[in-house]
Design an enzyme around this catalytic site. Structure first.
Site, PDB file in Angstrom:
ATOM      1  N   ASP A 110       0.857  -1.227  -0.114  1.00 34.90           N
ATOM      2  CA  ASP A 110       0.163   0.058  -0.087  1.00 34.90           C
ATOM      3  C   ASP A 110       0.828   1.210  -0.017  1.00 34.90           C
ATOM      4  OD1 ASP A 110      -2.741  -0.911  -0.385  1.00 34.90           O
ATOM      5  OD2 ASP A 110      -2.546  -1.686   1.863  1.00 34.90           O
ATOM      6  N   ASP A 170      -7.103  -4.006  -5.557  1.00 35.86           N
ATOM      7  CA  ASP A 170      -6.840  -2.554  -4.782  1.00 35.86           C
ATOM      8  C   ASP A 170      -5.647  -2.137  -5.184  1.00 35.86           C
ATOM      9  OD1 ASP A 170      -8.335  -4.607  -3.184  1.00 35.86           O
ATOM     10  OD2 ASP A 170      -8.405  -3.404  -1.522  1.00 35.86           O
TER      11      ASP A 170
HETATM   12  N1  GLY Z   1      -7.562  -1.675   0.329  1.00 34.84           N
HETATM   13  C1  GLY Z   1      -8.376  -1.983   1.116  1.00 34.84           C
HETATM   14  C2  GLY Z   1      -9.701  -1.469   0.973  1.00 34.84           C
HETATM   15  O1  GLY Z   1     -10.073  -1.194   0.409  1.00 34.84           O
HETATM   16  O2  GLY Z   1     -10.363  -2.192   2.039  1.00 34.84           O
END
Ligand code: GLY
Length: 391
Positions: A110, A170
Protein backbone atom coordinates in the site's frame (compact mmCIF):
# COMPACT_ATOMS: atom_id res chain seq x y z
CA UNK A 1 -11.87 -12.05 -23.31
CA UNK A 2 -14.03 -9.80 -21.12
CA UNK A 3 -17.67 -9.47 -22.17
CA UNK A 4 -19.27 -6.11 -22.77
CA UNK A 5 -22.68 -5.87 -21.10
CA UNK A 6 -23.21 -2.22 -22.04
CA UNK A 7 -25.40 0.07 -19.95
CA UNK A 8 -28.76 -1.54 -19.22
CA UNK A 9 -30.70 1.63 -18.37
CA UNK A 10 -28.76 4.60 -19.75
CA UNK A 11 -31.74 6.96 -19.18
CA UNK A 12 -31.32 6.94 -15.41
CA UNK A 13 -27.86 8.46 -15.86
CA UNK A 14 -28.57 10.63 -18.89
CA UNK A 15 -31.46 12.35 -17.11
CA UNK A 16 -29.38 13.33 -14.05
CA UNK A 17 -29.05 17.13 -13.87
CA UNK A 18 -25.46 18.38 -13.95
CA UNK A 19 -23.76 18.51 -10.55
CA UNK A 20 -22.61 22.10 -10.94
CA UNK A 21 -19.46 23.86 -9.85
CA UNK A 22 -21.60 25.87 -7.37
CA UNK A 23 -22.83 22.64 -5.80
CA UNK A 24 -19.26 21.33 -5.62
CA UNK A 25 -18.12 24.56 -3.94
CA UNK A 26 -20.86 24.30 -1.32
CA UNK A 27 -20.00 20.65 -0.69
CA UNK A 28 -16.29 21.45 -0.49
CA UNK A 29 -17.06 24.21 2.07
CA UNK A 30 -18.41 21.44 4.29
CA UNK A 31 -15.31 19.27 3.70
CA UNK A 32 -13.03 22.20 4.61
CA UNK A 33 -15.10 23.06 7.70
CA UNK A 34 -14.93 19.48 9.03
CA UNK A 35 -11.22 19.14 8.24
CA UNK A 36 -10.50 22.48 9.94
CA UNK A 37 -12.34 21.26 13.06
CA UNK A 38 -10.22 18.09 13.03
CA UNK A 39 -6.77 19.63 12.67
CA UNK A 40 -6.02 19.95 16.39
CA UNK A 41 -6.85 16.29 16.98
CA UNK A 42 -5.03 15.03 13.92
CA UNK A 43 -1.65 16.72 13.57
CA UNK A 44 0.75 14.30 15.31
CA UNK A 45 -1.89 11.59 15.19
CA UNK A 46 -4.06 10.43 12.28
CA UNK A 47 -7.72 9.42 12.05
CA UNK A 48 -8.35 5.68 12.31
CA UNK A 49 -9.24 4.00 9.01
CA UNK A 50 -12.91 3.69 9.96
CA UNK A 51 -14.98 5.53 12.55
CA UNK A 52 -16.77 3.92 15.46
CA UNK A 53 -20.14 5.49 16.24
CA UNK A 54 -19.24 7.97 13.45
CA UNK A 55 -16.15 9.17 15.38
CA UNK A 56 -12.62 8.49 14.13
CA UNK A 57 -10.15 7.51 16.82
CA UNK A 58 -6.51 8.67 16.90
CA UNK A 59 -3.80 6.41 15.50
CA UNK A 60 -0.08 6.68 14.78
CA UNK A 61 1.30 6.57 11.24
CA UNK A 62 1.00 2.79 11.14
CA UNK A 63 -1.92 1.79 8.91
CA UNK A 64 -2.44 1.63 5.13
CA UNK A 65 -4.83 4.61 5.33
CA UNK A 66 -2.76 7.41 6.90
CA UNK A 67 -2.11 9.15 3.57
CA UNK A 68 -5.77 9.98 3.09
CA UNK A 69 -6.01 12.53 5.92
CA UNK A 70 -2.81 14.23 4.75
CA UNK A 71 -4.34 14.17 1.26
CA UNK A 72 -7.48 15.84 2.60
CA UNK A 73 -5.31 18.57 4.14
CA UNK A 74 -3.64 19.20 0.77
CA UNK A 75 -7.02 19.30 -0.99
CA UNK A 76 -8.32 21.76 1.61
CA UNK A 77 -5.19 23.90 1.19
CA UNK A 78 -5.67 23.88 -2.58
CA UNK A 79 -9.30 24.90 -2.05
CA UNK A 80 -8.96 27.57 0.68
CA UNK A 81 -5.33 28.71 0.54
CA UNK A 82 -5.36 28.59 4.37
CA UNK A 83 -1.83 28.22 5.66
CA UNK A 84 -2.86 25.99 8.59
CA UNK A 85 -3.81 23.20 6.19
CA UNK A 86 -0.42 23.46 4.47
CA UNK A 87 1.60 23.56 7.69
CA UNK A 88 -0.20 20.52 9.10
CA UNK A 89 0.19 18.58 5.85
CA UNK A 90 3.91 19.44 5.84
CA UNK A 91 4.30 18.13 9.39
CA UNK A 92 2.54 14.92 8.41
CA UNK A 93 4.81 14.53 5.37
CA UNK A 94 7.73 14.59 7.84
CA UNK A 95 6.08 11.63 9.52
CA UNK A 96 5.86 9.85 6.13
CA UNK A 97 9.56 10.59 5.57
CA UNK A 98 10.34 8.99 8.92
CA UNK A 99 8.10 6.02 8.14
CA UNK A 100 9.83 5.13 4.87
CA UNK A 101 13.36 5.94 6.09
CA UNK A 102 12.92 3.69 9.10
CA UNK A 103 10.80 1.11 7.24
CA UNK A 104 7.97 1.34 9.76
CA UNK A 105 5.18 -1.03 8.69
CA UNK A 106 5.93 -0.82 4.97
CA UNK A 107 6.10 -4.57 4.26
CA UNK A 108 2.95 -4.55 2.14
CA UNK A 109 1.86 -3.10 -1.19
CA UNK A 110 0.00 0.00 0.00
CA UNK A 111 2.85 2.42 -0.69
CA UNK A 112 0.70 4.26 -3.25
CA UNK A 113 -2.22 4.76 -0.89
CA UNK A 114 0.23 6.09 1.68
CA UNK A 115 2.53 8.24 -0.44
CA UNK A 116 0.50 9.51 -3.44
CA UNK A 117 -2.06 11.65 -1.54
CA UNK A 118 0.55 12.77 1.04
CA UNK A 119 4.04 13.25 -0.41
CA UNK A 120 3.27 13.29 -4.17
CA UNK A 121 0.39 15.74 -3.61
CA UNK A 122 2.67 17.84 -1.38
CA UNK A 123 5.49 17.72 -3.91
CA UNK A 124 3.10 18.90 -6.65
CA UNK A 125 2.17 21.89 -4.49
CA UNK A 126 5.48 22.80 -2.78
CA UNK A 127 8.19 21.23 -4.93
CA UNK A 128 9.77 19.92 -1.72
CA UNK A 129 12.77 17.63 -2.44
CA UNK A 130 12.10 15.74 0.81
CA UNK A 131 8.56 14.89 -0.26
CA UNK A 132 9.78 13.80 -3.67
CA UNK A 133 12.52 11.63 -2.14
CA UNK A 134 10.13 10.04 0.35
CA UNK A 135 7.70 9.11 -2.42
CA UNK A 136 10.50 7.72 -4.63
CA UNK A 137 11.76 5.67 -1.65
CA UNK A 138 8.21 4.33 -1.22
CA UNK A 139 8.21 3.36 -4.92
CA UNK A 140 11.53 1.54 -4.37
CA UNK A 141 9.97 -0.29 -1.44
CA UNK A 142 6.92 -1.21 -3.53
CA UNK A 143 8.86 -2.78 -6.40
CA UNK A 144 10.60 -5.15 -3.97
CA UNK A 145 7.26 -6.97 -3.81
CA UNK A 146 7.16 -7.70 -7.56
CA UNK A 147 7.02 -11.46 -8.18
CA UNK A 148 8.74 -12.34 -11.46
CA UNK A 149 6.91 -15.67 -11.53
CA UNK A 150 3.38 -14.54 -12.27
CA UNK A 151 4.37 -10.89 -12.89
CA UNK A 152 2.47 -9.21 -10.07
CA UNK A 153 3.07 -7.17 -6.95
CA UNK A 154 2.31 -9.31 -3.90
CA UNK A 155 -0.23 -7.58 -1.69
CA UNK A 156 0.25 -8.76 1.83
CA UNK A 157 2.48 -10.87 4.01
CA UNK A 158 5.86 -12.48 3.75
CA UNK A 159 7.38 -13.01 0.28
CA UNK A 160 7.93 -16.71 -0.36
CA UNK A 161 5.16 -18.87 1.08
CA UNK A 162 2.36 -20.15 -1.18
CA UNK A 163 -0.33 -18.88 1.25
CA UNK A 164 0.63 -15.24 0.70
CA UNK A 165 1.44 -15.44 -3.03
CA UNK A 166 -1.44 -13.30 -4.30
CA UNK A 167 -2.38 -9.98 -5.85
CA UNK A 168 -5.49 -7.90 -5.13
CA UNK A 169 -7.59 -5.50 -7.22
CA UNK A 170 -6.94 -2.60 -4.81
CA UNK A 171 -3.28 -2.56 -5.90
CA UNK A 172 -4.23 -0.95 -9.21
CA UNK A 173 -4.28 2.27 -7.16
CA UNK A 174 -0.76 1.72 -5.83
CA UNK A 175 0.54 1.73 -9.42
CA UNK A 176 0.26 5.51 -9.99
CA UNK A 177 3.13 5.96 -7.49
CA UNK A 178 5.30 3.80 -9.75
CA UNK A 179 4.30 5.58 -12.97
CA UNK A 180 4.95 8.91 -11.23
CA UNK A 181 8.35 7.70 -9.95
CA UNK A 182 9.43 6.85 -13.51
CA UNK A 183 8.32 10.29 -14.68
CA UNK A 184 10.28 12.17 -12.00
CA UNK A 185 13.41 10.02 -11.97
CA UNK A 186 13.58 9.08 -15.66
CA UNK A 187 14.11 5.46 -14.54
CA UNK A 188 11.69 3.16 -16.36
CA UNK A 189 12.03 0.29 -13.87
CA UNK A 190 9.03 1.52 -11.86
CA UNK A 191 6.62 1.91 -14.77
CA UNK A 192 7.77 -1.45 -16.20
CA UNK A 193 6.63 -3.17 -12.98
CA UNK A 194 3.38 -1.19 -12.90
CA UNK A 195 2.57 -2.06 -16.51
CA UNK A 196 3.20 -5.77 -15.98
CA UNK A 197 1.09 -5.79 -12.81
CA UNK A 198 -1.80 -4.01 -14.58
CA UNK A 199 -1.71 -6.53 -17.44
CA UNK A 200 -1.69 -9.46 -14.96
CA UNK A 201 -4.68 -7.86 -13.19
CA UNK A 202 -6.53 -7.56 -16.49
CA UNK A 203 -5.86 -11.20 -17.35
CA UNK A 204 -6.65 -12.76 -13.97
CA UNK A 205 -8.61 -10.49 -11.62
CA UNK A 206 -11.14 -9.27 -14.19
CA UNK A 207 -13.68 -12.02 -14.79
CA UNK A 208 -15.34 -12.79 -18.11
CA UNK A 209 -18.47 -10.82 -17.12
CA UNK A 210 -16.34 -7.74 -16.20
CA UNK A 211 -16.82 -8.21 -12.46
CA UNK A 212 -13.64 -8.50 -10.42
CA UNK A 213 -12.15 -10.95 -7.96
CA UNK A 214 -10.89 -9.27 -4.82
CA UNK A 215 -7.72 -11.37 -4.54
CA UNK A 216 -6.02 -13.87 -6.85
CA UNK A 217 -3.44 -16.58 -6.06
CA UNK A 218 -0.53 -17.75 -8.20
CA UNK A 219 1.60 -20.86 -7.92
CA UNK A 220 4.72 -19.75 -6.11
CA UNK A 221 7.00 -22.15 -8.04
CA UNK A 222 5.69 -21.68 -11.58
CA UNK A 223 3.74 -18.41 -11.47
CA UNK A 224 0.70 -20.24 -12.87
CA UNK A 225 -2.61 -18.46 -12.09
CA UNK A 226 -4.50 -20.52 -9.50
CA UNK A 227 -7.76 -19.03 -8.23
CA UNK A 228 -9.71 -15.96 -7.20
CA UNK A 229 -10.71 -15.69 -3.54
CA UNK A 230 -12.48 -12.89 -1.73
CA UNK A 231 -11.27 -11.30 1.46
CA UNK A 232 -13.70 -8.42 2.03
CA UNK A 233 -16.50 -9.34 -0.40
CA UNK A 234 -19.57 -11.52 0.17
CA UNK A 235 -18.28 -14.63 -1.65
CA UNK A 236 -15.53 -15.82 -3.97
CA UNK A 237 -17.79 -15.36 -6.99
CA UNK A 238 -19.52 -12.10 -6.04
CA UNK A 239 -18.22 -8.60 -6.84
CA UNK A 240 -17.09 -6.62 -3.79
CA UNK A 241 -18.26 -3.08 -4.56
CA UNK A 242 -15.09 -1.31 -3.49
CA UNK A 243 -12.94 -3.74 -5.44
CA UNK A 244 -14.93 -2.93 -8.55
CA UNK A 245 -14.48 0.80 -7.78
CA UNK A 246 -10.73 0.34 -7.30
CA UNK A 247 -10.73 -1.26 -10.75
CA UNK A 248 -12.46 1.74 -12.36
CA UNK A 249 -10.07 4.17 -10.75
CA UNK A 250 -6.94 2.05 -11.26
CA UNK A 251 -7.39 1.10 -14.92
CA UNK A 252 -8.39 4.63 -15.94
CA UNK A 253 -5.21 6.04 -14.37
CA UNK A 254 -3.10 3.23 -15.86
CA UNK A 255 -4.34 4.33 -19.29
CA UNK A 256 -3.38 7.96 -18.58
CA UNK A 257 0.24 6.91 -18.05
CA UNK A 258 0.60 4.09 -20.61
CA UNK A 259 -1.90 4.95 -23.37
CA UNK A 260 -2.63 1.21 -23.63
CA UNK A 261 -6.12 1.23 -25.18
CA UNK A 262 -7.05 -2.13 -23.57
CA UNK A 263 -6.95 -0.42 -20.17
CA UNK A 264 -9.67 2.07 -21.17
CA UNK A 265 -11.60 -0.71 -22.87
CA UNK A 266 -11.64 -3.00 -19.82
CA UNK A 267 -12.25 -0.01 -17.55
CA UNK A 268 -15.49 0.77 -19.43
CA UNK A 269 -16.61 -2.84 -18.97
CA UNK A 270 -15.81 -2.78 -15.24
CA UNK A 271 -17.56 0.60 -14.90
CA UNK A 272 -20.65 -0.62 -16.77
CA UNK A 273 -20.91 -3.68 -14.51
CA UNK A 274 -20.75 -1.34 -11.49
CA UNK A 275 -23.25 1.22 -12.86
CA UNK A 276 -25.74 -1.49 -13.88
CA UNK A 277 -25.92 -2.68 -10.27
CA UNK A 278 -26.45 0.66 -8.51
CA UNK A 279 -29.73 0.89 -6.61
CA UNK A 280 -32.21 3.77 -6.93
CA UNK A 281 -30.09 6.31 -5.07
CA UNK A 282 -26.94 5.47 -7.09
CA UNK A 283 -24.88 4.35 -4.06
CA UNK A 284 -23.84 0.67 -4.14
CA UNK A 285 -24.40 -1.93 -1.50
CA UNK A 286 -21.07 -3.13 -0.07
CA UNK A 287 -21.17 -6.07 -2.48
CA UNK A 288 -22.78 -5.76 -5.91
CA UNK A 289 -24.57 -9.09 -5.40
CA UNK A 290 -27.12 -7.28 -3.20
CA UNK A 291 -30.19 -5.37 -4.33
CA UNK A 292 -32.90 -3.28 -2.68
CA UNK A 293 -34.51 -6.35 -1.11
CA UNK A 294 -31.30 -7.34 0.70
CA UNK A 295 -31.38 -5.05 3.75
CA UNK A 296 -27.59 -4.76 3.48
CA UNK A 297 -25.47 -1.66 4.11
CA UNK A 298 -24.29 0.71 1.40
CA UNK A 299 -20.60 1.52 0.84
CA UNK A 300 -20.47 5.26 0.18
CA UNK A 301 -16.67 5.07 -0.08
CA UNK A 302 -16.97 2.77 -3.12
CA UNK A 303 -19.21 5.39 -4.73
CA UNK A 304 -16.67 8.16 -4.06
CA UNK A 305 -13.78 6.11 -5.50
CA UNK A 306 -15.85 5.15 -8.55
CA UNK A 307 -16.71 8.81 -9.23
CA UNK A 308 -13.02 9.74 -9.27
CA UNK A 309 -12.45 6.86 -11.70
CA UNK A 310 -15.35 7.93 -13.91
CA UNK A 311 -14.03 11.50 -14.03
CA UNK A 312 -10.73 10.13 -15.32
CA UNK A 313 -12.38 7.63 -17.67
CA UNK A 314 -14.81 10.14 -19.13
CA UNK A 315 -11.84 12.10 -20.54
CA UNK A 316 -10.61 9.04 -22.48
CA UNK A 317 -11.80 7.49 -25.70
CA UNK A 318 -15.05 6.01 -24.35
CA UNK A 319 -17.28 6.84 -27.34
CA UNK A 320 -21.01 6.52 -26.68
CA UNK A 321 -20.48 6.04 -22.94
CA UNK A 322 -19.25 9.58 -22.31
CA UNK A 323 -22.69 11.13 -21.63
CA UNK A 324 -23.63 8.13 -19.47
CA UNK A 325 -20.46 8.47 -17.37
CA UNK A 326 -20.92 12.23 -17.07
CA UNK A 327 -24.52 11.67 -15.92
CA UNK A 328 -23.36 9.02 -13.44
CA UNK A 329 -20.75 11.41 -11.98
CA UNK A 330 -23.48 13.99 -11.35
CA UNK A 331 -26.02 11.48 -10.02
CA UNK A 332 -23.59 9.85 -7.58
CA UNK A 333 -22.08 13.13 -6.35
CA UNK A 334 -25.52 14.64 -5.74
CA UNK A 335 -26.69 11.56 -3.86
CA UNK A 336 -23.55 11.55 -1.68
CA UNK A 337 -23.87 15.28 -1.02
CA UNK A 338 -27.60 15.29 -0.25
CA UNK A 339 -27.91 12.09 1.75
CA UNK A 340 -24.56 10.64 2.80
CA UNK A 341 -22.61 13.40 4.54
CA UNK A 342 -22.48 13.77 8.31
CA UNK A 343 -24.06 17.24 8.29
CA UNK A 344 -26.93 16.20 10.58
CA UNK A 345 -24.82 13.95 12.83
CA UNK A 346 -22.32 14.29 15.65
CA UNK A 347 -19.25 13.06 13.80
CA UNK A 348 -15.68 13.99 12.93
CA UNK A 349 -16.05 12.27 9.55
CA UNK A 350 -17.43 13.63 6.29
CA UNK A 351 -19.16 10.78 4.43
CA UNK A 352 -21.13 8.26 6.44
CA UNK A 353 -22.63 4.89 5.46
CA UNK A 354 -19.41 3.22 4.35
CA UNK A 355 -18.35 -0.38 4.97
CA UNK A 356 -14.74 -1.36 5.60
CA UNK A 357 -14.93 -5.12 6.11
CA UNK A 358 -18.36 -6.66 6.57
CA UNK A 359 -17.22 -10.31 6.80
CA UNK A 360 -15.05 -9.37 9.77
CA UNK A 361 -17.60 -6.82 11.11
CA UNK A 362 -15.06 -3.97 11.02
CA UNK A 363 -16.33 -0.47 10.22
CA UNK A 364 -19.86 -1.37 9.13
CA UNK A 365 -22.09 1.63 8.35
CA UNK A 366 -19.41 4.10 9.39
CA UNK A 367 -17.21 6.85 7.96
CA UNK A 368 -14.13 5.64 6.05
CA UNK A 369 -11.17 8.03 5.85
CA UNK A 370 -10.60 7.13 2.17
CA UNK A 371 -14.30 7.79 1.46
CA UNK A 372 -13.86 11.33 2.83
CA UNK A 373 -10.70 11.75 0.74
CA UNK A 374 -12.09 10.51 -2.59
CA UNK A 375 -15.29 12.52 -2.14
CA UNK A 376 -13.19 15.68 -1.67
CA UNK A 377 -10.96 14.77 -4.62
CA UNK A 378 -14.00 14.36 -6.88
CA UNK A 379 -15.37 17.73 -5.75
CA UNK A 380 -12.03 19.41 -6.46
CA UNK A 381 -12.03 17.96 -9.99
CA UNK A 382 -15.49 19.46 -10.57
CA UNK A 383 -14.32 22.82 -9.20
CA UNK A 384 -11.13 22.80 -11.29
CA UNK A 385 -11.16 20.19 -14.07
CA UNK A 386 -7.59 21.16 -15.06
CA UNK A 387 -6.07 20.49 -11.61
CA UNK A 388 -3.07 18.17 -11.39
CA UNK A 389 -3.83 14.81 -9.82
CA UNK A 390 -1.48 13.25 -7.28
CA UNK A 391 -2.28 9.80 -8.75
N1 GLY B 1 -7.54 -1.46 0.24
C1 GLY B 1 -8.30 -1.99 1.31
C2 GLY B 1 -9.73 -1.65 1.23
O1 GLY B 1 -10.20 -1.09 0.26
O2 GLY B 1 -10.41 -1.97 2.21
Amino acid sequence: MVNEEGIKNPERFLKAPLFSKDEAVKAMDYVAEKTRENINDFTDKFPSSASSGLMYGKIDNNDWTNGFFTGLLWLCYEYTGEIKFKKTAELQCESFKNRIENKILVDHHDMGFLYSPSCVAGYNITNSPDMKNSAVSAANQLITRFREKGEFIQAWGELGPQETNRMIIDCMNNLPLLFWASDVTGDKKYSAVAKKHAITTLKNIVRKDASTHHTFYFDVETGKPLKGVTSQGYSDDSAWARGQAWGISGFSIAYRYTKIAEFTDVCCKIANFFLNRLPGDYIPYWDLIFDETSNQERDSSAAAIAVCGLIELSGQNVGKYKPVYDGAISAVLRSLTDNYTTKNEKSNGILQHGVYNKPEKIGVDECMIWGDYYYAEALMHIINPKRKSCW
